[in-house]
Write a protein that holds these residues in place. Structure first.
Motif, PDB file in Angstrom:
ATOM      1  N   SER A  92      -5.824  10.518 -78.722  1.00 52.37           N
ATOM      2  CA  SER A  92      -5.005   9.946 -77.655  1.00 52.37           C
ATOM      3  C   SER A  92      -5.248   8.454 -77.518  1.00 52.37           C
ATOM      4  O   SER A  92      -4.335   7.686 -77.183  1.00 52.37           O
ATOM      5  CB  SER A  92      -5.305  10.646 -76.326  1.00 52.37           C
ATOM      6  OG  SER A  92      -5.011  12.025 -76.397  1.00 52.37           O
ATOM      7  N   TRP A  93      -6.486   8.007 -77.773  1.00 54.17           N
ATOM      8  CA  TRP A  93      -6.797   6.578 -77.695  1.00 54.17           C
ATOM      9  C   TRP A  93      -6.013   5.790 -78.741  1.00 54.17           C
ATOM     10  O   TRP A  93      -5.580   4.661 -78.489  1.00 54.17           O
ATOM     11  CB  TRP A  93      -8.289   6.346 -77.889  1.00 54.17           C
ATOM     12  CG  TRP A  93      -9.125   6.778 -76.730  1.00 54.17           C
ATOM     13  CD1 TRP A  93      -9.869   7.924 -76.628  1.00 54.17           C
ATOM     14  CD2 TRP A  93      -9.299   6.091 -75.485  1.00 54.17           C
ATOM     15  NE1 TRP A  93     -10.491   7.989 -75.411  1.00 54.17           N
ATOM     16  CE2 TRP A  93     -10.167   6.871 -74.691  1.00 54.17           C
ATOM     17  CE3 TRP A  93      -8.811   4.891 -74.977  1.00 54.17           C
ATOM     18  CZ2 TRP A  93     -10.555   6.489 -73.407  1.00 54.17           C
ATOM     19  CZ3 TRP A  93      -9.203   4.497 -73.693  1.00 54.17           C
ATOM     20  CH2 TRP A  93     -10.064   5.295 -72.924  1.00 54.17           C
ATOM     21  N   GLU A  94      -5.833   6.377 -79.916  1.00 50.92           N
ATOM     22  CA  GLU A  94      -5.090   5.689 -80.974  1.00 50.92           C
ATOM     23  C   GLU A  94      -3.617   5.545 -80.597  1.00 50.92           C
ATOM     24  O   GLU A  94      -3.010   4.492 -80.834  1.00 50.92           O
ATOM     25  CB  GLU A  94      -5.245   6.461 -82.286  1.00 50.92           C
ATOM     26  CG  GLU A  94      -6.685   6.535 -82.782  1.00 50.92           C
ATOM     27  CD  GLU A  94      -6.810   7.309 -84.077  1.00 50.92           C
ATOM     28  OE1 GLU A  94      -5.769   7.847 -84.558  1.00 50.92           O
ATOM     29  OE2 GLU A  94      -7.931   7.400 -84.617  1.00 50.92           O
ATOM     30  N   PHE A  95      -3.050   6.599 -80.029  1.00 45.15           N
ATOM     31  CA  PHE A  95      -1.661   6.512 -79.575  1.00 45.15           C
ATOM     32  C   PHE A  95      -1.529   5.490 -78.447  1.00 45.15           C
ATOM     33  O   PHE A  95      -0.539   4.753 -78.371  1.00 45.15           O
ATOM     34  CB  PHE A  95      -1.170   7.879 -79.100  1.00 45.15           C
ATOM     35  CG  PHE A  95      -0.903   8.843 -80.223  1.00 45.15           C
ATOM     36  CD1 PHE A  95       0.064   8.575 -81.173  1.00 45.15           C
ATOM     37  CD2 PHE A  95      -1.613  10.031 -80.328  1.00 45.15           C
ATOM     38  CE1 PHE A  95       0.328   9.463 -82.212  1.00 45.15           C
ATOM     39  CE2 PHE A  95      -1.366  10.927 -81.357  1.00 45.15           C
ATOM     40  CZ  PHE A  95      -0.394  10.644 -82.301  1.00 45.15           C
ATOM     41  N   PHE A  97      -0.745   0.834 -86.319  1.00 49.47           N
ATOM     42  CA  PHE A  97       0.718   0.820 -86.272  1.00 49.47           C
ATOM     43  C   PHE A  97       1.338   1.389 -87.549  1.00 49.47           C
ATOM     44  O   PHE A  97       2.474   1.870 -87.521  1.00 49.47           O
ATOM     45  CB  PHE A  97       1.225  -0.608 -86.042  1.00 49.47           C
ATOM     46  CG  PHE A  97       1.068  -1.086 -84.633  1.00 49.47           C
ATOM     47  CD1 PHE A  97       2.017  -0.781 -83.670  1.00 49.47           C
ATOM     48  CD2 PHE A  97      -0.032  -1.843 -84.262  1.00 49.47           C
ATOM     49  CE1 PHE A  97       1.876  -1.227 -82.360  1.00 49.47           C
ATOM     50  CE2 PHE A  97      -0.183  -2.299 -82.960  1.00 49.47           C
ATOM     51  CZ  PHE A  97       0.765  -1.978 -82.006  1.00 49.47           C
ATOM     52  N   GLU A  98       0.627   1.343 -88.651  1.00 42.75           N
ATOM     53  CA  GLU A  98       1.177   1.841 -89.909  1.00 42.75           C
ATOM     54  C   GLU A  98       1.435   3.341 -89.859  1.00 42.75           C
ATOM     55  O   GLU A  98       2.410   3.835 -90.434  1.00 42.75           O
ATOM     56  CB  GLU A  98       0.210   1.522 -91.058  1.00 42.75           C
ATOM     57  CG  GLU A  98       0.027   0.032 -91.320  1.00 42.75           C
ATOM     58  CD  GLU A  98      -0.921  -0.229 -92.473  1.00 42.75           C
ATOM     59  OE1 GLU A  98      -1.341   0.752 -93.128  1.00 42.75           O
ATOM     60  OE2 GLU A  98      -1.250  -1.404 -92.725  1.00 42.75           O
ATOM     61  N   ASP A  99       0.558   4.080 -89.182  1.00 47.58           N
ATOM     62  CA  ASP A  99       0.697   5.534 -89.131  1.00 47.58           C
ATOM     63  C   ASP A  99       1.333   6.039 -87.837  1.00 47.58           C
ATOM     64  O   ASP A  99       1.893   7.137 -87.815  1.00 47.58           O
ATOM     65  CB  ASP A  99      -0.676   6.195 -89.296  1.00 47.58           C
ATOM     66  CG  ASP A  99      -1.317   5.886 -90.643  1.00 47.58           C
ATOM     67  OD1 ASP A  99      -0.564   5.778 -91.635  1.00 47.58           O
ATOM     68  OD2 ASP A  99      -2.561   5.756 -90.702  1.00 47.58           O
ATOM     69  N   LYS A 100       1.240   5.271 -86.785  1.00 44.01           N
ATOM     70  CA  LYS A 100       1.674   5.774 -85.480  1.00 44.01           C
ATOM     71  C   LYS A 100       2.774   4.913 -84.855  1.00 44.01           C
ATOM     72  O   LYS A 100       2.959   4.900 -83.642  1.00 44.01           O
ATOM     73  CB  LYS A 100       0.473   5.858 -84.540  1.00 44.01           C
ATOM     74  CG  LYS A 100      -0.547   6.911 -84.998  1.00 44.01           C
ATOM     75  CD  LYS A 100      -1.743   6.972 -84.089  1.00 44.01           C
ATOM     76  CE  LYS A 100      -2.581   8.212 -84.389  1.00 44.01           C
ATOM     77  NZ  LYS A 100      -2.974   8.331 -85.788  1.00 44.01           N
ATOM     78  N   TRP A 101       3.524   4.215 -85.683  1.00 44.88           N
ATOM     79  CA  TRP A 101       4.598   3.359 -85.188  1.00 44.88           C
ATOM     80  C   TRP A 101       5.679   4.139 -84.460  1.00 44.88           C
ATOM     81  O   TRP A 101       6.356   3.605 -83.555  1.00 44.88           O
ATOM     82  CB  TRP A 101       5.240   2.610 -86.369  1.00 44.88           C
ATOM     83  CG  TRP A 101       5.826   3.532 -87.395  1.00 44.88           C
ATOM     84  CD1 TRP A 101       5.214   4.041 -88.497  1.00 44.88           C
ATOM     85  CD2 TRP A 101       7.146   4.096 -87.382  1.00 44.88           C
ATOM     86  NE1 TRP A 101       6.053   4.879 -89.182  1.00 44.88           N
ATOM     87  CE2 TRP A 101       7.251   4.928 -88.525  1.00 44.88           C
ATOM     88  CE3 TRP A 101       8.247   3.968 -86.539  1.00 44.88           C
ATOM     89  CZ2 TRP A 101       8.404   5.644 -88.837  1.00 44.88           C
ATOM     90  CZ3 TRP A 101       9.410   4.680 -86.839  1.00 44.88           C
ATOM     91  CH2 TRP A 101       9.470   5.498 -87.990  1.00 44.88           C
ATOM     92  N   TYR A 102       5.856   5.402 -84.815  1.00 40.21           N
ATOM     93  CA  TYR A 102       6.929   6.198 -84.221  1.00 40.21           C
ATOM     94  C   TYR A 102       6.720   6.380 -82.713  1.00 40.21           C
ATOM     95  O   TYR A 102       7.691   6.500 -81.952  1.00 40.21           O
ATOM     96  CB  TYR A 102       7.033   7.566 -84.902  1.00 40.21           C
ATOM     97  CG  TYR A 102       5.746   8.357 -84.944  1.00 40.21           C
ATOM     98  CD1 TYR A 102       5.395   9.220 -83.910  1.00 40.21           C
ATOM     99  CD2 TYR A 102       4.876   8.248 -86.030  1.00 40.21           C
ATOM    100  CE1 TYR A 102       4.226   9.936 -83.939  1.00 40.21           C
ATOM    101  CE2 TYR A 102       3.696   8.968 -86.078  1.00 40.21           C
ATOM    102  CZ  TYR A 102       3.365   9.812 -85.032  1.00 40.21           C
ATOM    103  OH  TYR A 102       2.190  10.527 -85.073  1.00 40.21           O
TER     104      TYR A 102
END
Length: 306
Positions: A285-288, A73-78
């Protein structure tokens, strides 16, 4: 102009605004077989929204705690914020969640179209299936023949698109293709709303038609929509909605939930084909997916019953 004219005009404008929101956001979808059950159980809508959300959250929390992935969430919160709105749009309209995710990821954050497309498949496999469950549970009316024939056509369109068409397109071509799909949808809505008070149907009339042209039209819409979805993650929903409303004069209140269910089936096919027959989806894509699941499984079902 007398002072008495001002309140009258203001009331008319207010009425127009209210009628717009009532038509597209407040009336709710048309209930078919579930009408009596919904009337008997005042909490049926809440149950329909919460049941799939709780199911996906149990899986999500178990996975995130076991693998300690909360740091994503720190890098992909957007993308989490983006899909709050994207999921509600996906459930409430004939546009899938990819209609928000794909342009934001490719145009705003310069993420490759392949990653954006794969993520769209994955997140819609959660959000749109949750919305489809709510639609079926609530007994919301859909056009069943469109659902069947477009799904069948979309199966072949998705597979052919993934194997033969999408790999031959460059990233700019895929972006332009998505914009073209959006423009076609915007034009169909514009054309649809030019004729206010037009007569609409709740199901396709005189099916399958002479020489089965109505059935073939649905197959073709599904096939073309499947190809669009293979490129941008969304497309069969737009094609089916336009075909139902423009060609067969079906009510938007029936065409919209139908397109949501179609997109749910088609996106699961796309995700499964990419994962098991094409070497797997893009790893990023899995991280998103991990940062978006907890919001879309609430947003899409909620939007489906607005």
């Amino acid at each position: 102009m007398s002072d008495s004219d001002t309140p009258t005009r203001g009331m008319k404008n207010t009425g127009s605004v209210n009628s717009f929101f009532a038509k597209y956001f407040l009336d709710g979808q048309l209930l078919g077989e579930g009408k009596d059950s919904a009337a008997a159980d005042p909490y049926r809508r809440l149950k329909g929204v919460l049941a799939p959300a709780i199911f996906f959250h149990l899986i999500w929390w178990s996975y995130m705690i076991k693998h300690e992935h909360f740091g994503l969430f720190e890098d992909k919160w957007y993308m989490t914020v983006t899909m709050i709105f994207g999921s509600m749009i996906a459930g409430a309209t004939s546009e899938g969640g990819a209609s928000v995710a794909f342009p934001v990821m490719t145009l705003a954050f310069d993420i490759t179209p392949v990653v954006a497309r794969d993520f769209s498949f994955m997140i819609q496999s959660c959000g749109m299936t949750a919305a489809m469950f709510t639609i079926f549970y609530m007994g919301v009316r859909i056009e069943e023949r469109s659902f069947t024939y477009c799904s069948f056509g979309g199966l072949f369109g998705m597979i052919i698109g993934l194997e033969e068409i999408a790999p031959r397109m460059t990233p700019p071509q895929k972006k332009i293709g998505f914009v073209s799909i959006w423009f076609a949808f915007a034009f169909s809505l514009f054309w649809l709303n030019r004729n206010i008070g037009r007569h609409v149907h709740l199901e396709i009339q005189n099916f399958p038609g002479m020489y089965y042209w109505r059935a073939l039209s649905l197959l073709a819409a599904g096939f073309i929509g499947g190809i669009f979805s293979s490129v941008a993650g969304s497309g069969i929903d737009i094609c089916s909605f336009a075909t139902l409303t423009l060609l067969f004069r079906i009510s938007e209140k029936v065409a919209t939930p139908t397109s949501v269910c179609l997109m749910a089936i088609n996106t699961c096919i796309g995700f499964g084909w990419r994962q098991f027959y094409m070497g797997g989806v893009a790893p990023e894509s899995w991280e998103f997916l991990a940062v978006c699941v907890p919001v879309v499984v609430f947003g899409a079902p909620f939007g489906s019953v607005l």
